[in-house]
Design a protein around this motif. Structure first.
Motif, PDB file in Angstrom:
ATOM      1  N   ALA A   1       3.177   5.936  -2.816  1.00 35.52           N
ATOM      2  CA  ALA A   1       4.356   6.611  -3.357  1.00 35.52           C
ATOM      3  C   ALA A   1       4.195   6.890  -4.850  1.00 35.52           C
ATOM      4  O   ALA A   1       4.566   7.969  -5.326  1.00 35.52           O
ATOM      5  CB  ALA A   1       5.613   5.783  -3.095  1.00 35.52           C
ATOM      6  N   THR A   2       3.641   5.946  -5.577  1.00 33.72           N
ATOM      7  CA  THR A   2       3.406   6.150  -7.009  1.00 33.72           C
ATOM      8  C   THR A   2       2.436   7.303  -7.234  1.00 33.72           C
ATOM      9  O   THR A   2       2.644   8.137  -8.111  1.00 33.72           O
ATOM     10  CB  THR A   2       2.864   4.855  -7.647  1.00 33.72           C
ATOM     11  N   LEU A   3       1.398   7.377  -6.435  1.00 37.23           N
ATOM     12  CA  LEU A   3       0.406   8.441  -6.576  1.00 37.23           C
ATOM     13  C   LEU A   3       0.977   9.813  -6.210  1.00 37.23           C
ATOM     14  O   LEU A   3       0.801  10.778  -6.945  1.00 37.23           O
ATOM     15  CB  LEU A   3      -0.821   8.146  -5.711  1.00 37.23           C
TER      16      LEU A   3
ATOM     17  N   THR B   1       6.790   8.368   6.682  1.00 40.69           N
ATOM     18  CA  THR B   1       7.071   9.627   5.988  1.00 40.69           C
ATOM     19  C   THR B   1       8.405   9.530   5.254  1.00 40.69           C
ATOM     20  O   THR B   1       8.514   9.868   4.075  1.00 40.69           O
ATOM     21  CB  THR B   1       7.074  10.815   6.970  1.00 40.69           C
ATOM     22  N   GLU B   2       9.414   9.064   5.954  1.00 41.26           N
ATOM     23  CA  GLU B   2      10.736   8.919   5.332  1.00 41.26           C
ATOM     24  C   GLU B   2      10.689   7.912   4.183  1.00 41.26           C
ATOM     25  O   GLU B   2      11.276   8.133   3.123  1.00 41.26           O
ATOM     26  CB  GLU B   2      11.758   8.487   6.378  1.00 41.26           C
ATOM     27  N   TYR B   3       9.990   6.798   4.371  1.00 47.98           N
ATOM     28  CA  TYR B   3       9.873   5.776   3.340  1.00 47.98           C
ATOM     29  C   TYR B   3       9.261   6.371   2.071  1.00 47.98           C
ATOM     30  O   TYR B   3       9.784   6.179   0.967  1.00 47.98           O
ATOM     31  CB  TYR B   3       9.018   4.606   3.849  1.00 47.98           C
ATOM     32  N   LEU B   4       8.151   7.095   2.229  1.00 49.21           N
ATOM     33  CA  LEU B   4       7.487   7.698   1.072  1.00 49.21           C
ATOM     34  C   LEU B   4       8.372   8.756   0.413  1.00 49.21           C
ATOM     35  O   LEU B   4       8.390   8.876  -0.814  1.00 49.21           O
ATOM     36  CB  LEU B   4       6.139   8.294   1.477  1.00 49.21           C
ATOM     37  N   ALA B   5       9.092   9.523   1.218  1.00 52.33           N
ATOM     38  CA  ALA B   5       9.984  10.549   0.666  1.00 52.33           C
ATOM     39  C   ALA B   5      11.033   9.903  -0.244  1.00 52.33           C
ATOM     40  O   ALA B   5      11.265  10.363  -1.368  1.00 52.33           O
ATOM     41  CB  ALA B   5      10.664  11.333   1.785  1.00 52.33           C
ATOM     42  N   HIS B   6      11.652   8.834   0.218  1.00 56.93           N
ATOM     43  CA  HIS B   6      12.681   8.156  -0.584  1.00 56.93           C
ATOM     44  C   HIS B   6      12.069   7.461  -1.792  1.00 56.93           C
ATOM     45  O   HIS B   6      12.598   7.552  -2.900  1.00 56.93           O
ATOM     46  CB  HIS B   6      13.470   7.169   0.264  1.00 56.93           C
ATOM     47  N   ARG B   7      10.962   6.777  -1.578  1.00 52.07           N
ATOM     48  CA  ARG B   7      10.329   6.004  -2.651  1.00 52.07           C
ATOM     49  C   ARG B   7       9.802   6.894  -3.784  1.00 52.07           C
ATOM     50  O   ARG B   7       9.834   6.507  -4.949  1.00 52.07           O
ATOM     51  CB  ARG B   7       9.201   5.167  -2.042  1.00 52.07           C
ATOM     52  N   ALA B   8       9.290   8.093  -3.421  1.00 51.38           N
ATOM     53  CA  ALA B   8       8.705   8.999  -4.416  1.00 51.38           C
ATOM     54  C   ALA B   8       9.659  10.142  -4.790  1.00 51.38           C
ATOM     55  O   ALA B   8       9.257  11.093  -5.452  1.00 51.38           O
ATOM     56  CB  ALA B   8       7.385   9.556  -3.905  1.00 51.38           C
TER      57      ALA B   8
ATOM     58  N   ASP C   1       4.060  18.358  -5.900  1.00 52.56           N
ATOM     59  CA  ASP C   1       5.214  19.113  -5.420  1.00 52.56           C
ATOM     60  C   ASP C   1       5.303  19.116  -3.895  1.00 52.56           C
ATOM     61  O   ASP C   1       6.394  19.054  -3.336  1.00 52.56           O
ATOM     62  CB  ASP C   1       5.142  20.564  -5.916  1.00 52.56           C
ATOM     63  N   VAL C   2       4.142  19.226  -3.247  1.00 58.14           N
ATOM     64  CA  VAL C   2       4.083  19.244  -1.785  1.00 58.14           C
ATOM     65  C   VAL C   2       2.914  18.361  -1.365  1.00 58.14           C
ATOM     66  O   VAL C   2       1.806  18.494  -1.898  1.00 58.14           O
ATOM     67  CB  VAL C   2       3.890  20.668  -1.225  1.00 58.14           C
ATOM     68  N   VAL C   3       3.174  17.456  -0.411  1.00 60.46           N
ATOM     69  CA  VAL C   3       2.150  16.537   0.067  1.00 60.46           C
ATOM     70  C   VAL C   3       2.077  16.623   1.583  1.00 60.46           C
ATOM     71  O   VAL C   3       3.100  16.474   2.266  1.00 60.46           O
ATOM     72  CB  VAL C   3       2.451  15.078  -0.360  1.00 60.46           C
ATOM     73  N   GLY C   4       0.871  16.863   2.105  1.00 57.29           N
ATOM     74  CA  GLY C   4       0.618  16.791   3.540  1.00 57.29           C
ATOM     75  C   GLY C   4       0.044  15.421   3.848  1.00 57.29           C
ATOM     76  O   GLY C   4      -0.904  14.982   3.190  1.00 57.29           O
TER      77      GLY C   4
ATOM     78  N   ASN D   1       0.830  -1.210   0.000  1.00 56.16           N
ATOM     79  CA  ASN D   1       0.000   0.000   0.000  1.00 56.16           C
ATOM     80  C   ASN D   1       0.865   1.261   0.000  1.00 56.16           C
ATOM     81  O   ASN D   1       0.556   2.231  -0.696  1.00 56.16           O
ATOM     82  CB  ASN D   1      -0.949   0.008   1.196  1.00 56.16           C
ATOM     83  N   LEU D   2       1.942   1.276   0.773  1.00 60.16           N
ATOM     84  CA  LEU D   2       2.832   2.434   0.788  1.00 60.16           C
ATOM     85  C   LEU D   2       3.471   2.645  -0.591  1.00 60.16           C
ATOM     86  O   LEU D   2       3.646   3.782  -1.030  1.00 60.16           O
ATOM     87  CB  LEU D   2       3.913   2.282   1.857  1.00 60.16           C
TER      88      LEU D   2
END
Length: 164
Positions: A50-52, A77-84, A57-60, A45-46
């Motif tokens: 990340a794909t979405l 948060t860190e995982y999504l930052a690296h993945r995306a 540019d900025v995601v809350g 799911n994460l």
């Protein structure tokens, strides 16, 4: 505004439910255990999230786990930052239940924020807001928060059993 903010920003606010997936209201009850315990679908799911979010540019982010048992000790948060591929990220832990759960808000950003501040919200314990500024006093300030669904403290029913 600074040069990297001259274009239109694509903004997204996303409640990720700590990486769980719900399609029907009944799943909030039948799959509530997923809010407490790790499960193998969470990283899948994460990765979908990340794909979405990579198109923005900025995601809350709301309902993020900052690395506890329920997320398999993954700082989401860190995982999504690296993945995306977001170069800037920030998390705000609002309710820490130790190793069991780390309830948080998160920020993913392509432009570098000028200033980030955290504030506790009044009312229901464990709620907070991230204020993120881009471009200084003349720039843009975004608020990232997850609000409660009711008042705090709860109001007693009025005469006749009607709640307001």
């Amino acid at each position: 505004m600074s040069g990297d903010l001259q274009h239109r920003l694509k903004l997204l606010s996303y409640n990720i439910q700590a990486g769980t997936y719900t399609r029907h209201y009944r799943q909030y009850v039948t799959q509530s255990w997923k809010q407490l315990l790790p499960h193998r679908e969470r990283l899948l799911n994460l990765n979908r999230i990340a794909t979405l979010v990579q198109e923005y540019d900025v995601v809350g982010l709301q309902e993020v786990d900052s690395g506890s048992l329920r997320s398999g000790f993954v700082d989401q948060t860190e995982y999504l930052a690296h993945r995306a591929n977001f170069p800037h990220w920030h998390e705000q832990v609002n309710r820490s239940l130790g190793k069991l759960a780390q309830h948080s808000n998160g920020l993913l950003s392509r432009p570098r924020p000028t200033r980030i501040t955290e504030h506790k919200l009044p009312g229901l314990p464990g709620r907070g807001v991230i204020l993120c500024n881009f471009g200084g006093e003349e720039g843009l300030t975004l608020c990232i928060m997850h609000l409660a669904l009711g008042t705090w403290p709860p109001r007693p029913p009025q005469a006749g059993g009607v709640c307001q």
